[in-house]
Design a protein around this motif. Structure first.
Motif, PDB file in Angstrom:
ATOM      1  N   ILE A 164     139.308  67.179  29.944  1.00  0.00           N
ATOM      2  CA  ILE A 164     139.373  68.375  29.150  1.00  0.00           C
ATOM      3  C   ILE A 164     140.357  69.358  28.888  1.00  0.00           C
ATOM      4  N   PRO A 165     140.682  70.401  27.634  1.00  0.00           N
ATOM      5  CA  PRO A 165     141.839  70.568  27.852  1.00  0.00           C
ATOM      6  C   PRO A 165     141.599  72.445  28.748  1.00  0.00           C
ATOM      7  N   GLU A 166     140.785  72.216  28.938  1.00  0.00           N
ATOM      8  CA  GLU A 166     140.130  73.431  30.279  1.00  0.00           C
ATOM      9  C   GLU A 166     140.827  72.719  31.719  1.00  0.00           C
ATOM     10  N   ALA A 167     140.985  71.510  31.639  1.00  0.00           N
ATOM     11  CA  ALA A 167     141.654  70.724  32.812  1.00  0.00           C
ATOM     12  C   ALA A 167     142.728  71.163  33.371  1.00  0.00           C
ATOM     13  N   ILE A 168     143.885  71.093  31.995  1.00  0.00           N
ATOM     14  CA  ILE A 168     144.975  71.490  32.069  1.00  0.00           C
ATOM     15  C   ILE A 168     144.966  73.179  31.887  1.00  0.00           C
ATOM     16  N   VAL A 169     144.428  73.393  31.366  1.00  0.00           N
ATOM     17  CA  VAL A 169     144.633  75.427  31.347  1.00  0.00           C
ATOM     18  C   VAL A 169     144.772  75.611  33.113  1.00  0.00           C
ATOM     19  N   VAL A 214     132.808  75.083  32.847  1.00  0.00           N
ATOM     20  CA  VAL A 214     132.847  75.254  32.190  1.00  0.00           C
ATOM     21  C   VAL A 214     131.268  74.376  31.322  1.00  0.00           C
ATOM     22  N   LYS A 215     131.282  74.716  29.844  1.00  0.00           N
ATOM     23  CA  LYS A 215     130.602  74.392  29.237  1.00  0.00           C
ATOM     24  C   LYS A 215     130.694  73.551  28.422  1.00  0.00           C
ATOM     25  N   ARG A 216     130.409  72.041  28.669  1.00  0.00           N
ATOM     26  CA  ARG A 216     130.978  70.923  28.427  1.00  0.00           C
ATOM     27  C   ARG A 216     129.673  70.212  27.334  1.00  0.00           C
ATOM     28  N   GLY A 217     129.521  69.573  28.658  1.00  0.00           N
ATOM     29  CA  GLY A 217     127.536  68.782  28.543  1.00  0.00           C
ATOM     30  C   GLY A 217     126.836  68.728  27.841  1.00  0.00           C
ATOM     31  N   GLU A 218     126.124  70.769  27.899  1.00  0.00           N
ATOM     32  CA  GLU A 218     125.089  71.142  27.546  1.00  0.00           C
ATOM     33  C   GLU A 218     124.162  70.907  28.169  1.00  0.00           C
ATOM     34  N   ASN A 219     124.197  69.378  29.185  1.00  0.00           N
ATOM     35  CA  ASN A 219     123.134  70.293  30.131  1.00  0.00           C
ATOM     36  C   ASN A 219     122.725  70.480  31.718  1.00  0.00           C
ATOM     37  N   GLU A 220     121.352  70.164  30.909  1.00  0.00           N
ATOM     38  CA  GLU A 220     120.752  71.196  32.308  1.00  0.00           C
ATOM     39  C   GLU A 220     121.494  71.275  33.385  1.00  0.00           C
ATOM     40  N   ILE A 221     121.322  72.559  34.440  1.00  0.00           N
ATOM     41  CA  ILE A 221     122.408  72.268  35.450  1.00  0.00           C
ATOM     42  C   ILE A 221     121.595  73.906  36.337  1.00  0.00           C
ATOM     43  N   ALA A 266     123.689  79.456  40.758  1.00  0.00           N
ATOM     44  CA  ALA A 266     123.443  79.877  42.066  1.00  0.00           C
ATOM     45  C   ALA A 266     123.911  81.396  41.583  1.00  0.00           C
ATOM     46  N   GLU A 267     123.141  82.100  41.410  1.00  0.00           N
ATOM     47  CA  GLU A 267     123.823  83.660  41.051  1.00  0.00           C
ATOM     48  C   GLU A 267     124.540  84.189  42.192  1.00  0.00           C
ATOM     49  N   GLY A 268     125.719  84.746  41.741  1.00  0.00           N
ATOM     50  CA  GLY A 268     126.434  85.504  42.217  1.00  0.00           C
ATOM     51  C   GLY A 268     127.759  84.361  42.982  1.00  0.00           C
ATOM     52  N   ARG A 269     127.291  82.865  42.878  1.00  0.00           N
ATOM     53  CA  ARG A 269     128.795  81.990  43.794  1.00  0.00           C
ATOM     54  C   ARG A 269     128.818  81.838  41.589  1.00  0.00           C
ATOM     55  N   ASP A 270     128.002  81.275  41.385  1.00  0.00           N
ATOM     56  CA  ASP A 270     128.625  80.778  39.708  1.00  0.00           C
ATOM     57  C   ASP A 270     128.911  81.195  38.641  1.00  0.00           C
ATOM     58  N   LEU A 271     129.361  81.499  37.826  1.00  0.00           N
ATOM     59  CA  LEU A 271     130.095  81.904  36.127  1.00  0.00           C
ATOM     60  C   LEU A 271     130.680  81.095  35.626  1.00  0.00           C
ATOM     61  N   TRP A 272     129.786  81.380  33.982  1.00  0.00           N
ATOM     62  CA  TRP A 272     130.697  80.999  33.034  1.00  0.00           C
ATOM     63  C   TRP A 272     132.075  81.034  32.831  1.00  0.00           C
ATOM     64  N   TRP A 273     132.699  79.764  32.755  1.00  0.00           N
ATOM     65  CA  TRP A 273     134.520  79.648  32.928  1.00  0.00           C
ATOM     66  C   TRP A 273     134.509  80.694  31.559  1.00  0.00           C
ATOM     67  N   HIS A 274     133.979  80.383  30.320  1.00  0.00           N
ATOM     68  CA  HIS A 274     133.918  81.208  28.693  1.00  0.00           C
ATOM     69  C   HIS A 274     133.644  82.589  28.661  1.00  0.00           C
ATOM     70  N   ASP A 275     132.783  83.082  29.809  1.00  0.00           N
ATOM     71  CA  ASP A 275     132.450  84.680  30.148  1.00  0.00           C
ATOM     72  C   ASP A 275     133.522  85.130  30.971  1.00  0.00           C
ATOM     73  N   ALA A 276     133.758  84.427  31.780  1.00  0.00           N
ATOM     74  CA  ALA A 276     135.340  85.063  32.947  1.00  0.00           C
ATOM     75  C   ALA A 276     136.696  85.380  32.462  1.00  0.00           C
TER      76      ALA A 276
END
Ligand code: WTA
Length: 654
Positions: free
Chosen positions: A144-149, A222-229, A232-242
């Protein structure tokens, strides 16, 4: 029969000169060869200066401490600036950089301005997470383009990326995160593959849970598959939010030309993958030069498509750095060639008007098998150049590629190189060369290649021998991450007697009477499965890690489609041998290997045997197992400790 058997190659007499029209508009000129022959270093300095330097260099090559090369060492540049801002500033901000096609049929196009803006935000987001120059960032993303970004953002701030192919298991990912001591992991919830979502985040979670002493503080998702995941609070962040929270502006600073750019793990002759280290200025110089001249790139009009995943070196050099350094417009596709139906690639070529296609022989052979009706259902008339990489291309596949995909008129360039070489090393230049199907032909201008016999003397053409690079080159690997001794030993010791500059590539090659080079495959225990490198030792060590296995030997057997296929011979522990049938044991072990390393390593066949052929010193004679796996008569067994073993094995397999 190996795909490129020397006999069939030597009988290949078809020749394809360029058309006048192609030659008349070609980017490459014969003068490149002359300039490079006159003064190799001046030639490379000139190529380097087509990039943007924050600070010019005064010395081209420092080879005072071989095999540790320093190219353009006192110059400073920013790799991401060269791939982005430079084009926007030149007035090309509205040019499409990436036409991205998702497997389900969604699509996005990003211009150079869009891509630059995204990378600036991503760079700022990483800075906020505490990533600074020299830190390692693991990237485990779908196409996905985010890989290049992500890669460019890491490069922009002088951090070092380690992209791990999305097909690798948690175990493989863990080993790579640990070895590089990555601080940040960038992944996605999942990506589309074969019509379903392949989850990635759970693999990252598993890898980090198992990891030993790793310093990973954050995971960007990065949100792409929309699958349930899981989260880990504090460790994990959504790419789009960041990215949304990050400042939009970022000024690219110049880094030293020898500043590390990336680590890419690849298989060698031992069980442990090695982290190949590449740096900035020399690497970018050679990928940009080769991308332009080998693919005859006219950036204003061409649409380039390299089908490789960014998880491999081909994706690094000819999806990310080469095309973007040259301001090209390219296609990026998320999924497999047969989703939802076998003609997907050809539909994409028609949709975007792809003019240059760069793919692997395995794919071409697969398409050949499916028949020409499938590509012929799409309009492929936009194609004007085809490329091949990753494994030897047999003349039949080469000619089919040109005839059926290229409409009988496109040049086909067969490009030889490696993760370690960073960029293309051997290829004909289109528009100049008369092409020979099955031959990679000649070194790129400025690259020195020789074919040596076992004793280190140059072979007298026409003849076969070992492929050696005989002078340092700009995109050469600078080492193996954390292991300088292994670097020297692996690549520079085979012909050390000849001097400091003999890099042994691990490939066998034939040189014909015209001086053209024909690649014959690996001469060591590295296999090439569909253009993916795997070592026999790596798969053997995965097999013996299973409790039912006592001993294992793996060989790469010739395969009409994938080039080579993994075939394993396994001895079960005596207590286990009666508990299950051979079929059950091999099914179990095939999935065990896929789980340990990744689906690409799953053996095509596993034979359960009671003995393995060994020499008196205990070394497994893979050559004999290869005879069995390829259905050949078994070769000379006289050096075996027990000469009856091979009879036992072949009786069992009948
Ligand atoms: C093989 C992929 C024949 C070779 C870019 C090499 C090739 C290994 C060709 C590197 C080619 C690559 N003809 N063989 N055109 N291109 N190879 O590191 O055995 O994944 O040593 O790099 O692939 O694989 P790697």
């Amino acid at each position: 029969m190996p795909i490129n058997s020397i006999d069939s190659l030597l009988q290949e007499e078809r020749r394809f000169p360029p058309t006048e029209e192609f030659a008349g508009n070609a980017v490459a000129t014969r003068s490149l060869y002359e300039e490079a022959a006159d003064d190799r270093l001046a030639f490379w300095a000139k190529q380097a200066r087509s990039l943007h330097w924050h600070q010019d260099f005064t010395e081209t090559l420092d080879w005072s401490n071989p095999p540790f090369a320093r190219w353009f060492a006192d110059g400073k540049l920013n790799v991401a600036y060269n791939c982005l801002d430079r084009h926007v500033e030149a007035g090309n901000g509205d040019r499409v950089a990436i036409h991205w096609e998702g497997e389900p049929g969604d699509s996005r196009s990003l211009t150079y301005s869009d891509l630059t803006a995204e990378v600036k935000r991503a760079a700022n987001a990483m800075i906020t997470l505490g990533i600074t120059a020299g830190d390692r960032v693991a990237i485990y993303l779908p196409m996905i383009p985010e890989a290049i970004v992500a890669m460019l953002a890491v490069a922009r701030i002088g951090a070092i990326h380690s992209v791990v192919f999305g097909g690798f298991s948690a175990e493989s990912l863990r080993a790579r995160i640990d070895d590089a001591q990555a601080k940040l992991v960038i992944t996605a919830d999942g990506g589309w593959r074969k019509g379903t979502v392949l989850p990635l985040k759970p693999t990252v979670d598993a890898a980090l849970a198992k990891s030993g002493e790793h310093p990973v503080t954050n995971v960007l998702v990065v949100k792409r598959g929309e699958n349930e995941i899981a989260w880990a609070e504090g460790r994990d962040l959504w790419w789009h939010d960041a990215l949304a929270d990050a400042p939009a502006e970022h000024v690219a600073e110049g880094f030293e030309a020898e500043h590390p750019l990336f680590i890419l793990y690849t298989s060698g002759t031992t069980g442990r993958p090695k982290g190949i280290l590449h740096t900035s200025g020399g690497y970018l110089t050679q990928v940009a030069f080769t991308h332009k001249n080998v693919f005859d790139l006219h950036p204003e009009t061409d649409v380039f498509w390299c089908t490789a995943d960014v998880g491999w070196v081909t994706g690094h050099s000819y999806v990310v750095y080469g095309p973007l350094a040259n301001g090209a417009t390219q296609v990026m596709y998320e999924g497999v060639p047969d989703a939802p139906a076998p003609g997907r690639w050809w539909k994409i070529i028609e949709k975007y008007g792809v003019s240059i296609l760069y793919a692997a022989p395995t794919a071409i052979r697969t398409f050949m098998k499916l028949g020409r009706e499938i590509p012929q259902a799409s309009d492929l008339s936009s194609l004007r150049l085809l490329g091949s990489v990753g494994e030897p291309i047999n003349p039949e596949a080469w000619v089919w590629y040109r005839e059926v995909i290229g409409g009988g008129s496109t040049p086909v360039v067969d490009t030889w190189w490696q993760t370690e070489t960073g960029a293309i090393m051997i290829s004909a230049l289109p528009g100049i060369a008369t092409l020979k199907p099955g031959s990679a032909q000649v070194p790129i201008p400025g690259i020195s290649i020789v074919i040596l016999g076992e004793d280190g003397t140059r072979v007298d053409p026409p003849n076969g021998g070992l492929l050696v690079v005989s002078e340092p080159w700009p995109a050469m690997l600078r080492g193996i991450w954390g292991d300088p001794e292994r670097f020297k030993e692996t690549y520079w010791s085979r012909f050390a007697a000849l001097g400091d500059s003999t890099y042994f590539a691990g490939d066998g090659a034939h040189v014909d009477a015209d001086g053209d080079i024909w690649l014959l495959g690996r001469v060591d225990d590295v296999m090439n499965i569909s253009g993916h490198r795997l070592s026999t030792a790596e798969i053997e060590s995965a097999l013996v890690s299973h409790p039912i296995v006592a001993e294992a030997a793996v060989v790469g057997a010739a395969d009409a489609t994938t080039g080579q296929a993994v075939v394993a011979f396994v001895i079960l522990r005596s207590k286990q041998a009666d508990k299950q049938t051979s079929d059950e044991a091999s099914a179990l072990l095939r999935s065990h290997v896929a789980q340990q390393i990744g689906a690409i390593a799953r053996p095509r066949e596993i034979f359960i045997v009671t003995e393995l052929p060994k020499t008196r010193s205990g070394k497994i004679m893979r050559r004999l197992l290869q005879d069995v796996a390829e259905g050949r008569e078994i070769g000379d067994t006289t050096t075996l400790a027990d000469t009856s073993v091979m009879q036992l094995i072949s009786d069992k397999l009948k």
